[in-house]
Motif scaffolding. Structure first.
Motif, PDB file in Angstrom:
ATOM      1  N   ARG A  37       0.825  -1.223   0.000  1.00 24.21           N
ATOM      2  CA  ARG A  37       0.000   0.000   0.000  1.00 24.21           C
ATOM      3  C   ARG A  37       0.852   1.263   0.000  1.00 24.21           C
ATOM      4  NH1 ARG A  37      -2.242  -3.038   4.141  1.00 24.21           N
ATOM      5  NH2 ARG A  37      -1.370  -1.623   5.727  1.00 24.21           N
ATOM      6  N   ARG A  38       2.143   1.096   0.271  1.00 28.57           N
ATOM      7  CA  ARG A  38       3.079   2.210   0.410  1.00 28.57           C
ATOM      8  C   ARG A  38       2.631   3.164   1.521  1.00 28.57           C
ATOM      9  NH1 ARG A  38       6.992   2.200  -3.215  1.00 28.57           N
ATOM     10  NH2 ARG A  38       7.597   4.354  -2.675  1.00 28.57           N
ATOM     11  N   SER A  39       2.163   2.574   2.605  1.00 28.73           N
ATOM     12  CA  SER A  39       1.703   3.366   3.733  1.00 28.73           C
ATOM     13  C   SER A  39       1.638   2.504   4.983  1.00 28.73           C
ATOM     14  CB  SER A  39       0.308   3.946   3.445  1.00 28.73           C
ATOM     15  OG  SER A  39      -0.199   4.627   4.565  1.00 28.73           O
ATOM     16  N   GLY A  40       2.226   2.985   6.084  1.00 27.30           N
ATOM     17  CA  GLY A  40       2.146   2.233   7.323  1.00 27.30           C
ATOM     18  C   GLY A  40       3.049   2.819   8.386  1.00 27.30           C
ATOM     19  N   ARG A  41       2.753   2.454   9.629  1.00 20.55           N
ATOM     20  CA  ARG A  41       3.540   2.926  10.771  1.00 20.55           C
ATOM     21  C   ARG A  41       3.763   1.754  11.717  1.00 20.55           C
ATOM     22  NH1 ARG A  41       0.049   7.786  13.023  1.00 20.55           N
ATOM     23  NH2 ARG A  41       1.736   7.858  14.582  1.00 20.55           N
ATOM     24  N   ILE A  42       5.003   1.609  12.197  1.00 21.61           N
ATOM     25  CA  ILE A  42       5.333   0.563  13.162  1.00 21.61           C
ATOM     26  C   ILE A  42       6.042   1.220  14.342  1.00 21.61           C
ATOM     27  CG2 ILE A  42       6.676  -1.536  13.604  1.00 21.61           C
ATOM     28  CD1 ILE A  42       6.334  -2.183  10.588  1.00 21.61           C
ATOM     29  N   ILE A  43       5.528   0.939  15.539  1.00 20.11           N
ATOM     30  CA  ILE A  43       6.103   1.484  16.762  1.00 20.11           C
ATOM     31  C   ILE A  43       6.532   0.323  17.640  1.00 20.11           C
ATOM     32  CG2 ILE A  43       5.666   2.856  18.840  1.00 20.11           C
ATOM     33  CD1 ILE A  43       3.459   4.289  17.085  1.00 20.11           C
ATOM     34  N   ASN A  44       7.816   0.250  17.928  1.00 23.11           N
ATOM     35  CA  ASN A  44       8.365  -0.782  18.804  1.00 23.11           C
ATOM     36  C   ASN A  44       8.684  -0.151  20.156  1.00 23.11           C
ATOM     37  OD1 ASN A  44       8.366  -2.902  16.838  1.00 23.11           O
ATOM     38  ND2 ASN A  44      10.172  -1.968  15.901  1.00 23.11           N
ATOM     39  N   VAL A  45       7.985  -0.580  21.189  1.00 30.36           N
ATOM     40  CA  VAL A  45       8.215  -0.007  22.513  1.00 30.36           C
ATOM     41  C   VAL A  45       9.455  -0.665  23.106  1.00 30.36           C
ATOM     42  CG1 VAL A  45       7.282   0.403  24.814  1.00 30.36           C
ATOM     43  CG2 VAL A  45       5.773   0.511  22.805  1.00 30.36           C
ATOM     44  N   ALA A  46      10.530   0.100  23.146  1.00 30.43           N
ATOM     45  CA  ALA A  46      11.798  -0.377  23.691  1.00 30.43           C
ATOM     46  C   ALA A  46      11.970   0.222  25.087  1.00 30.43           C
ATOM     47  CB  ALA A  46      12.943  -0.016  22.757  1.00 30.43           C
ATOM     48  N   SER A  47      13.140   0.788  25.381  1.00 33.13           N
ATOM     49  CA  SER A  47      13.407   1.323  26.710  1.00 33.13           C
ATOM     50  C   SER A  47      14.741   2.060  26.687  1.00 33.13           C
ATOM     51  CB  SER A  47      13.472   0.182  27.729  1.00 33.13           C
ATOM     52  OG  SER A  47      13.966   0.620  28.976  1.00 33.13           O
ATOM     53  N   VAL A  48      14.912   3.008  27.600  1.00 38.38           N
ATOM     54  CA  VAL A  48      16.230   3.618  27.746  1.00 38.38           C
ATOM     55  C   VAL A  48      17.246   2.578  28.194  1.00 38.38           C
ATOM     56  CG1 VAL A  48      15.394   5.949  28.214  1.00 38.38           C
ATOM     57  CG2 VAL A  48      15.737   4.360  30.114  1.00 38.38           C
ATOM     58  N   ALA A  49      16.765   1.470  28.742  1.00 35.79           N
ATOM     59  CA  ALA A  49      17.668   0.374  29.127  1.00 35.79           C
ATOM     60  C   ALA A  49      18.444  -0.157  27.930  1.00 35.79           C
ATOM     61  CB  ALA A  49      16.879  -0.757  29.776  1.00 35.79           C
ATOM     62  N   ALA A  50      17.942   0.071  26.721  1.00 32.58           N
ATOM     63  CA  ALA A  50      18.643  -0.367  25.510  1.00 32.58           C
ATOM     64  C   ALA A  50      20.029   0.238  25.400  1.00 32.58           C
ATOM     65  CB  ALA A  50      17.822  -0.007  24.271  1.00 32.58           C
ATOM     66  N   PHE A  51      20.233   1.386  26.038  1.00 34.97           N
ATOM     67  CA  PHE A  51      21.501   2.096  25.938  1.00 34.97           C
ATOM     68  C   PHE A  51      22.371   1.911  27.179  1.00 34.97           C
ATOM     69  CE2 PHE A  51      18.068   4.328  23.751  1.00 34.97           C
ATOM     70  CZ  PHE A  51      18.544   4.342  22.452  1.00 34.97           C
ATOM     71  N   LEU A  52      21.926   1.043  28.101  1.00 30.22           N
ATOM     72  CA  LEU A  52      22.617   0.833  29.372  1.00 30.22           C
ATOM     73  C   LEU A  52      22.917  -0.650  29.576  1.00 30.22           C
ATOM     74  CD1 LEU A  52      20.229   3.040  31.550  1.00 30.22           C
ATOM     75  CD2 LEU A  52      22.371   3.767  30.468  1.00 30.22           C
ATOM     76  N   PRO A  53      23.943  -0.993  30.339  1.00 28.96           N
ATOM     77  CA  PRO A  53      24.230  -2.407  30.625  1.00 28.96           C
ATOM     78  C   PRO A  53      23.360  -2.910  31.777  1.00 28.96           C
ATOM     79  CG  PRO A  53      25.941  -1.011  31.570  1.00 28.96           C
ATOM     80  CD  PRO A  53      24.991  -0.092  30.869  1.00 28.96           C
ATOM     81  N   ARG A  54      22.166  -3.444  31.431  1.00 33.21           N
ATOM     82  CA  ARG A  54      21.210  -3.853  32.457  1.00 33.21           C
ATOM     83  C   ARG A  54      20.599  -5.212  32.117  1.00 33.21           C
ATOM     84  NH1 ARG A  54      20.643  -1.755  37.322  1.00 33.21           N
ATOM     85  NH2 ARG A  54      18.366  -1.785  37.280  1.00 33.21           N
ATOM     86  N   GLU A  55      21.369  -6.280  32.329  1.00 31.75           N
ATOM     87  CA  GLU A  55      20.847  -7.639  32.165  1.00 31.75           C
ATOM     88  C   GLU A  55      20.355  -7.898  30.733  1.00 31.75           C
ATOM     89  OE1 GLU A  55      21.196  -9.886  34.459  1.00 31.75           O
ATOM     90  OE2 GLU A  55      21.514  -8.734  36.299  1.00 31.75           O
ATOM     91  N   THR A  56      19.629  -9.008  30.553  1.00 30.39           N
ATOM     92  CA  THR A  56      19.164  -9.392  29.227  1.00 30.39           C
ATOM     93  C   THR A  56      18.011  -8.520  28.738  1.00 30.39           C
ATOM     94  OG1 THR A  56      17.828 -11.124  30.284  1.00 30.39           O
ATOM     95  CG2 THR A  56      19.947 -11.783  29.348  1.00 30.39           C
ATOM     96  N   TYR A  57      17.347  -7.797  29.649  1.00 32.63           N
ATOM     97  CA  TYR A  57      16.316  -6.843  29.223  1.00 32.63           C
ATOM     98  C   TYR A  57      16.951  -5.761  28.352  1.00 32.63           C
ATOM     99  CZ  TYR A  57      12.419  -3.535  29.515  1.00 32.63           C
ATOM    100  OH  TYR A  57      11.391  -2.669  29.211  1.00 32.63           O
ATOM    101  N   SER A  58      18.085  -5.233  28.787  1.00 40.29           N
ATOM    102  CA  SER A  58      18.795  -4.236  27.994  1.00 40.29           C
ATOM    103  C   SER A  58      19.223  -4.802  26.646  1.00 40.29           C
ATOM    104  CB  SER A  58      20.023  -3.730  28.750  1.00 40.29           C
ATOM    105  OG  SER A  58      19.665  -2.890  29.816  1.00 40.29           O
ATOM    106  N   ALA A  59      19.712  -6.030  26.655  1.00 37.08           N
ATOM    107  CA  ALA A  59      20.169  -6.645  25.407  1.00 37.08           C
ATOM    108  C   ALA A  59      19.020  -6.805  24.418  1.00 37.08           C
ATOM    109  CB  ALA A  59      20.805  -8.000  25.711  1.00 37.08           C
ATOM    110  N   ALA A  60      17.871  -7.244  24.919  1.00 36.57           N
ATOM    111  CA  ALA A  60      16.703  -7.425  24.046  1.00 36.57           C
ATOM    112  C   ALA A  60      16.225  -6.086  23.484  1.00 36.57           C
ATOM    113  CB  ALA A  60      15.579  -8.115  24.817  1.00 36.57           C
ATOM    114  N   LYS A  61      16.179  -5.082  24.330  1.00 31.60           N
ATOM    115  CA  LYS A  61      15.721  -3.771  23.874  1.00 31.60           C
ATOM    116  C   LYS A  61      16.738  -3.114  22.947  1.00 31.60           C
ATOM    117  CE  LYS A  61      11.761  -3.741  26.008  1.00 31.60           C
ATOM    118  NZ  LYS A  61      10.490  -3.861  25.236  1.00 31.60           N
ATOM    119  N   ALA A  62      18.020  -3.396  23.154  1.00 33.88           N
ATOM    120  CA  ALA A  62      19.041  -2.879  22.237  1.00 33.88           C
ATOM    121  C   ALA A  62      18.847  -3.464  20.841  1.00 33.88           C
ATOM    122  CB  ALA A  62      20.437  -3.204  22.764  1.00 33.88           C
ATOM    123  N   TRP A  63      18.485  -4.745  20.788  1.00 31.91           N
ATOM    124  CA  TRP A  63      18.192  -5.358  19.483  1.00 31.91           C
ATOM    125  C   TRP A  63      17.026  -4.633  18.816  1.00 31.91           C
ATOM    126  CZ3 TRP A  63      14.090  -7.303  16.908  1.00 31.91           C
ATOM    127  CH2 TRP A  63      14.356  -8.029  15.733  1.00 31.91           C
TER     128      TRP A  63
END
Length: 259
Positions: free
Chosen positions: A136-162
């Motif tokens: 359709r050449r139209s769409g929006r995708i929002i992935n709710v991540a976390s500021v933890a993505a930028f910090l060393p905080r367990e596997t939650y940070s690793a998943a959100k960094a991905w």
């Protein structure tokens, strides 16, 4: 040609839609006039939320009860996203949970479920939604991540960094084809999330806590503008800027504590 669909003609699918950021995403999108498809595990809560949104905003609200940490639940949502007769214009990958203990102390089955929900499920749903959006050449995708993505905080940070890295790439890859992809990265937000993981919420100082309404409002606006990464509020933008130059041991923060 890019679609000129109005909000009344579009549908938004939101995962983890019965509480917290997911519920607020559904509310604000309904307020904008989008029909909504609400996805979560609890059918009774989904039905109540759908009725509330329909009555308040006059939109159509559909429910889909599914456990997105299970293959069957993911398949059900993929099928809905892939239905060409009922196109989904906006996908919000919000479903998630946290683990209170450290990696070595957690059951590996819980870690695998955690990784699947935050990474594999988000990837599968994005892939399914993209097929119709690109056509359709139209769409929006929002992935709710976390500021933890930028910090060393367990596997939650690793998943959100991905999730952040994936969103950055996808926004570059598909923006020219009409699809905007944004990773929304909130800090501590007042929702059920931390209660469910049994965390003592008095550990982070009060000024670090955000309201879901603001997180969602800023995230949706950044997505509409085509930003690949959204960090709601100036205070967290400043914190992340500082985190980039400070040693990892200083920005990791204190360990989570049970209630």
């Amino acid at each position: 040609m890019t679609s000129s669909a109005t909000p009344a003609e579009t549908s938004a699918l939101i995962t983890g839609a019965t509480a917290g950021i997911g519920a607020e995403m559904a509310r604000q999108l309904a307020e904008q006039g989008h029909n909504v498809i609400l996805v979560a595990r609890d059918d009774a809560r989904l039905q109540a939320r759908a009725a509330e949104l329909q009555d308040r905003y006059g939109i159509r609200a559909e429910v889909l009860a599914a456990d997105l940490a299970e293959d069957g639940g993911v398949a059900a949502v993929v099928a809905r996203l892939a239905d060409p007769s009922r196109p989904v214009e906006i996908l919000v990958n919000n479903a998630g949970f946290g683990l209170l203990q450290s990696f070595a102390e957690n059951d590996i089955a819980d870690e695998k479920r955690h990784l699947k929900l935050h990474v594999e499920t988000a990837m599968e749903l994005t892939h399914a939604a993209l097929q119709g959006m690109l056509e359709r050449r139209s769409g929006r995708i929002i992935n709710v991540a976390s500021v933890a993505a930028f910090l060393p905080r367990e596997t939650y940070s690793a998943a959100k960094a991905w999730l952040v890295s994936f969103s950055r790439w996808a926004n570059i890859a598909y923006a020219a084809r009409g699809v905007k992809v944004t990773a929304v990265c909130p800090g501590f937000t007042r929702t059920e999330f931390h209660d469910r993981m049994g965390m003592d919420k008095t550990v982070p100082p009060r000024w670090m806590w955000l309201e879901a309404e603001r997180v969602v409002r800023e995230g949706l606006a950044d997505n509409a503008r085509g930003k690949a990464v959204s960090v709601p509020t100036k205070r967290y933008k400043v914190l992340l800027a500082a985190a980039r130059i400070l040693p990892s041991r200083l920005v990791a923060g204190p360990p989570r504590r049970a209630k």
